[in-house]
Design a protein around this motif. Structure first.
Motif, PDB file in Angstrom:
ATOM      1  N   GLU A  97       0.839  -1.189   0.000  1.00 23.81           N
ATOM      2  CA  GLU A  97       0.000   0.000   0.000  1.00 23.81           C
ATOM      3  C   GLU A  97       0.882   1.249   0.000  1.00 23.81           C
ATOM      4  N   GLY A  98       1.944   1.249   0.756  1.00 28.65           N
ATOM      5  CA  GLY A  98       2.855   2.385   0.794  1.00 28.65           C
ATOM      6  C   GLY A  98       3.573   2.571  -0.533  1.00 28.65           C
ATOM      7  N   SER A  99       3.977   1.477  -1.169  1.00 25.39           N
ATOM      8  CA  SER A  99       4.651   1.559  -2.455  1.00 25.39           C
ATOM      9  C   SER A  99       3.705   2.090  -3.523  1.00 25.39           C
ATOM     10  N   THR A 100       2.468   1.612  -3.495  1.00 26.52           N
ATOM     11  CA  THR A 100       1.474   2.079  -4.455  1.00 26.52           C
ATOM     12  C   THR A 100       1.198   3.559  -4.261  1.00 26.52           C
ATOM     13  N   ALA A 101       1.093   3.987  -3.028  1.00 22.30           N
ATOM     14  CA  ALA A 101       0.833   5.407  -2.736  1.00 22.30           C
ATOM     15  C   ALA A 101       1.981   6.276  -3.234  1.00 22.30           C
TER      16      ALA A 101
END
Length: 86
Positions: free
Chosen positions: A67-71
């Motif tokens: 989720e952090g990488s996608t954000a």
């Protein structure tokens, strides 16, 4: 049943060198090395990783948040994705 087609099955000592752990397991692996363990001589094989040293089994595995990488990806390149093609 055909005779002499199966590999020789025996107990072998596997040594995880990174954790200095020994495992006695039934195997057909071929080795010329031997080790004296528990008063008996066993065939001996060294390995680099086992359940004693692998991060998944020891609980030291790092979990990356997708989720952090996608954000971060959307923050950097989101304006290019949201542009309508026409």
């Amino acid at each position: 049943m055909k005779q002499n087609i199966h590999p020789h099955y025996r107990t072998v000592v596997f040594h995880d060198t990174s954790a200095n752990a020994f495992f006695k397991v039934g195997s057909t692996i071929k080795t010329d090395r031997e080790i004296e363990l528990d008063g008996q001589t066993w065939p001996y094989v060294t390995i680099d990783v086992s359940s004693q040293s692998h991060p998944f089994y020891t609980g030291k595995q790092k979990a990356f948040s997708s989720e952090g990488s996608t954000a971060r990806f959307r923050q950097r390149f989101g304006r290019f994705i949201d542009v309508k093609r026409g």
